[in-house]
Design a protein around this motif. Structure first.
Motif, mmCIF file in Angstrom:
data_model
loop_
_atom_site.group_PDB
_atom_site.id
_atom_site.type_symbol
_atom_site.label_atom_id
_atom_site.label_comp_id
_atom_site.label_asym_id
_atom_site.label_seq_id
_atom_site.Cartn_x
_atom_site.Cartn_y
_atom_site.Cartn_z
ATOM 1 N N ILE A 182 0.827 -1.205 0.000
ATOM 2 C CA ILE A 182 0.000 0.000 0.000
ATOM 3 C C ILE A 182 0.866 1.262 0.000
ATOM 4 C CG2 ILE A 182 -1.978 -1.099 1.110
ATOM 5 C CD1 ILE A 182 -1.066 0.162 3.744
ATOM 6 N N ARG A 183 2.180 1.044 0.015
ATOM 7 C CA ARG A 183 3.124 2.154 -0.098
ATOM 8 C C ARG A 183 4.223 1.732 -1.071
ATOM 9 N NH1 ARG A 183 4.994 3.583 5.918
ATOM 10 N NH2 ARG A 183 6.326 5.013 4.764
ATOM 11 N N ARG A 184 4.988 2.693 -1.510
ATOM 12 C CA ARG A 184 6.120 2.372 -2.385
ATOM 13 C C ARG A 184 7.174 1.645 -1.558
ATOM 14 N NH1 ARG A 184 9.639 6.110 -6.292
ATOM 15 N NH2 ARG A 184 9.638 4.710 -8.068
ATOM 16 N N VAL A 185 7.745 0.581 -2.125
ATOM 17 C CA VAL A 185 8.701 -0.245 -1.387
ATOM 18 C C VAL A 185 9.938 -0.500 -2.237
ATOM 19 C CG1 VAL A 185 6.918 -1.379 -0.006
ATOM 20 C CG2 VAL A 185 7.618 -2.400 -2.179
ATOM 21 N N SER A 186 10.989 -1.035 -1.558
ATOM 22 C CA SER A 186 12.229 -1.406 -2.236
ATOM 23 C C SER A 186 12.461 -2.899 -2.066
ATOM 24 C CB SER A 186 13.413 -0.630 -1.653
ATOM 25 O OG SER A 186 13.235 0.759 -1.834
#
Length: 818
Positions: free
Chosen positions: A445-449
């Motif tokens: 639900i968020r930008r991730v790496s």
């Protein structure tokens, strides 16, 4: 001999003050507790010569007072006429017999003693009154020690021109030199009235004034230039609208006051302002303003105070001293007040302000005062939080010298993967490997790496770093920006050795000095990477690791033995209870079903007849029909939950604790119903800023039982019948890392010599005809289960609220737990 006289005078003053304080009992149940400052008004007019004549009715009392003020030759009488309108209706509403009783108490005070010690008596009553109401967080009045400290470090000259925006109850005006030209400004009418009365009490109202006005819309209404601007702006609050400023859009009260104040200071003027901790490190317009202050060499001192110095808020605070004529050019005094703060009961803190001022005024560097050059402050990106400048010089290896940040491939929200959150990181120096099998594959639900190599994981958010080692074995993980992934250079350091070092005191101390934010503690990446490590050669690192592994193995064996001893067979005797539960099942379900049916009927009924019935019901009972049946439904559901858990009575451990956000706790207390009680429930929730990212570990069913037991007790013993002034106040506040829950009522007090021990004893009751004595027992067990076994039960010390329950529950920072 003089000491003896002093003791006699103090005893006499204490007796007078307590007598006036006890007169608040007369007003209880007649007017709102917020209006009890009427006593301070009556004291003030007695002091200027009003003779209390017991007239025939309240209207004549009003006329008598107003007529006296208009014809009095006392220099302060005209100023009292200006504020009389606030008290006119209060005097009218008081029954004659209550007004007479109040007059009698005040009239019995020796006029000379009152006049000679008026300000001391006045402030004793005021502070005790505000403390009882809970209005002590800084928006109404600061703790006297903090107000006195700020005016003393300002050290205004005798005839200084002083501007005090956001003045509250005019504490700085009371403490300013007698001949100074003090101009205060306050927007709230009740607060303004109390401030005017306080200034009248100083005998220097001729040179001091308090203007009723908005310090934002009518900043500096006199257009003067000032020797001193001193302020405690609304704390932790944003402006209702953005204001264009020199360094960007102004969104906070303190930024507004500083930017405006710089233009209105004389060339040798000072500004003393109380700011939240965030001012010291925030970006954007705040940073631009901060940069300007440093570049122009205007900051003389930054003085940091611990949590708890302001009551009912967790936000840390600092005092900023801006001086256009500072003597130590090119340097800033960083001062930490902790050594001059006394810890009191319930985590309260009191500043030893006089000792503090005397010590720091010498200007000598010490364990709590450092002189730091502007150039060094610039090297820290112009961050002004004090702790970082007090770190002892440690000759270690910076983390960034043997690790590399892994940024990983970025993925947008909506895709799936093993998303590692801060709750998944370890906080245990014996168990620090990431358990990848327990990480669920979920949508982002968020930008991730994406991380696809072994690395060290560090939490940037929260009160601990939670160092965790991820051992890559072919399955990737994903992290968001709250977690830092670091590749360790194995030619310099062993990864597991580095994890162990993160738990050492010297590393924790560095992290704590760099950590910012009281509401949401966080560390900048640059600060984490600047932490220094005591790094021996690889052979010595391996030796320490081998020793650690051996100790861990022995510890594990001991824990296994302990767990085996603790295990046993749990016995239950529940046949009779199960039979009772079965018998109640059908009627319970019938009530629930009928309540739901009626709720649906009410929701779909728009007929005029129903609207009339509903309106009459609301007029009489203060609640709509639909809400009544909603409460039926909720109560039946709660009974069902308790019955399902209750084979052996209320076993609190059977109710699983969960992390409930303080926002939800706010909504919970605002939703409590007083339907059927002889009192109104008056919730005083936390401010929105104090609820951010904070959790209480509790169970809402048990919390409801705790409140219900207190309400039921008040209904049985404190209030015989309903009255509009009857109230149970639920007030939430933050003290350090704890949530203070204060539940107080203005009903009848408990019997004399009653105690907490009696209250919590099982089957002990104040009145055998009204209860079985199990409520207090359950309250105590629930409070202990929530982490507050030593909660307090204050009886008969507060005439506004003679019964006060106070709980202090530990707060969890959400990011450490989610």
């Amino acid at each position: 001999m003089s000491d003896m006289v002093g003791k006699v005078e103090k005893k006499m003053l204490d007796e007078i003050s307590e007598k006036i304080w006890s007169s608040f009992n007369i007003l209880r149940g007649e007017i709102s507790a917020d209006d009890f400052h009427l006593v301070l008004f009556l004291l003030t007019i007695k002091r200027i010569g009003f003779k209390y004549e017991f007239l025939s009715n309240p209207v004549e009392n009003q006329v008598s007072i107003l007529d006296f003020l208009r014809h009095s030759d006392n220099v302060n009488a005209s100023s009292i006429v200006d504020i009389y309108g606030v008290y006119d209706s209060l005097i009218y509403r008081l029954p004659k017999e209550k007004l007479v009783q109040l007059y009698e108490v005040i009239d019995s005070i020796d006029s000379k003693i009152l006049d000679d010690n008026f300000l001391e008596i006045f402030d004793f009553i005021l502070y005790k009154f505000l403390q009882s109401l809970g209005k002590f967080s800084g928006e109404f009045i600061l703790p006297i020690e903090l107000s006195r400290f700020m005016i003393n470090i300002a050290n205004p000259k005798h005839n200084a021109i002083i501007y005090n925006p956001f003045a509250g109850a005019a504490s700085f005006g009371v403490l300013a030199p007698e001949q100074s030209n003090y101009i205060g400004q306050e927007i709230n009418q009740t607060t303004w009235v109390v401030g005017v009365l306080r200034l009248l009490a100083t005998n220097s109202f001729h040179s001091k004034s308090l203007i009723l006005g908005d310090s934002i819309k009518q900043w500096n209404p006199t257009s003067l230039k000032f020797d001193l601007i001193i302020a405690s702006p609304p704390f932790g609050m944003r402006l209702p609208f953005g204001i264009s400023g020199k360094w960007g859009t102004i969104r906070n009260f303190e930024n507004f006051a500083i930017e405006k104040g710089l233009d209105d200071l004389k060339n040798d003027g000072k500004m003393i302002i109380l700011v939240p901790e965030s001012f010291l490190f925030s970006s954007g317009q705040i940073a631009n303003l901060r940069y300007h202050l440093i570049e122009q060499d205007l900051i003389e001192s930054v003085i940091s105070f611990p949590n708890g110095i302001l009551h009912h808020t967790a936000i840390k605070t600092s005092v900023l001293v801006i001086n256009k004529a500072k003597k130590s050019k090119g340097f800033i005094n960083f001062i930490i007040a902790d050594d001059f703060v006394i810890n009191g009961v319930n985590k309260s803190k009191t500043l030893k302000d006089l000792d503090f001022v005397e010590t720091i005024s010498k200007g000598k560097e010490s364990s709590f005062l450092k002189k730091i050059s502007n150039e060094e402050v610039k090297s820290h990106d112009r961050v002004l939080d004090c702790q970082r400048y007090f770190l002892e010089n440690f000759d270690g290896v910076k983390l960034n010298e043997f690790v590399t940040r892994i940024r990983g491939q970025r993925f947008n929200s909506g895709e799936n993967g093993k998303w590692v959150k801060i709750k998944d990181l370890k906080d245990d120096n014996h168990n620090f490997y990431l358990d990848i099998d327990k990480i669920e594959e979920i949508p982002f639900i968020r930008r991730v790496s994406k991380i696809e190599e072994s690395c060290l994981l560090i939490s940037k958010i929260g009160r601990t770093l939670k160092p965790t080692f991820f051992e890559f074995s072919g399955e990737s993980i994903y992290i968001n920006d709250d977690i830092l992934a670091l590749r360790v250079d194995k030619k310099i350091a062993l990864p597991i050795f580095v994890v162990m070092e993160f738990y050492k005191d010297y590393v924790i101390e560095q992290a704590n000095s760099f950590r910012k934010g009281a509401v949401i503690p966080f560390l900048k990446v640059s600060d984490i990477l600047s932490i220094k490590f005591d790094l021996p050669n690889l052979l010595e690192q391996q030796k320490q690791l081998d020793y650690f592994i051996e100790l861990t193995s022995k510890l594990y064996d001991l824990e296994q033995q302990r767990d085996n001893l603790k295990s046993g067979i749990k016995k239950h005797q529940f046949d009779e209870f199960a039979s009772l539960k079965h018998s109640l099942g059908a009627p319970r379900q019938n009530i629930l079903s009928n309540a739901k049916t009626l709720i649906r009927f009410f929701e779909n009924n728009n007929s005029n007849e129903f609207k009339v019935v509903n309106a009459k019901f609301f007029e009489r009972y203060g609640i709509e029909l639909k809400e009544v049946f909603n409460q039926f439904k909720n109560d039946i559901n709660q009974i069902s939950t308790i019955l399902e858990k209750g084979e052996n009575g209320l076993l609190v451990n059977d109710y699983k604790k969960e992390l409930i956000s303080l926002f939800e706790i706010n909504e919970f207390i605002k939703g409590l119903s007083n339907n059927g009680f002889n009192f109104k429930i008056n919730p005083k929730p936390l401010s929105d800023v104090d609820t951010i990212e904070k959790y209480l570990e509790c169970n809402l069913t048990l919390l409801k039982i705790l409140f219900d037991n207190i309400f039921t007790n008040a209904n049985k013993y404190a209030f015989d019948s309903f009255d509009e002034t009857n109230e149970v106040v639920i007030e939430l506040g933050l003290i350090g890392n704890q949530l203070e829950v204060s539940i107080k009522n203005n009903g009848k007090p408990f019997p004399k010599n009653y105690s907490k021990e009696k209250f919590i004893s099982k089957f002990s009751t104040n009145n055998v005809n009204k209860g079985k004595g199990i409520g207090g027992y359950d309250i105590n067990r629930i409070a202990a289960y929530f982490g507050n076994e030593d909660w307090t039960f204050d009886l008969n010390t507060n005439p506004l609220y003679p019964v006060v329950f106070k709980f202090l529950f530990p707060i969890k920072n959400s990011v450490n737990e989610q």
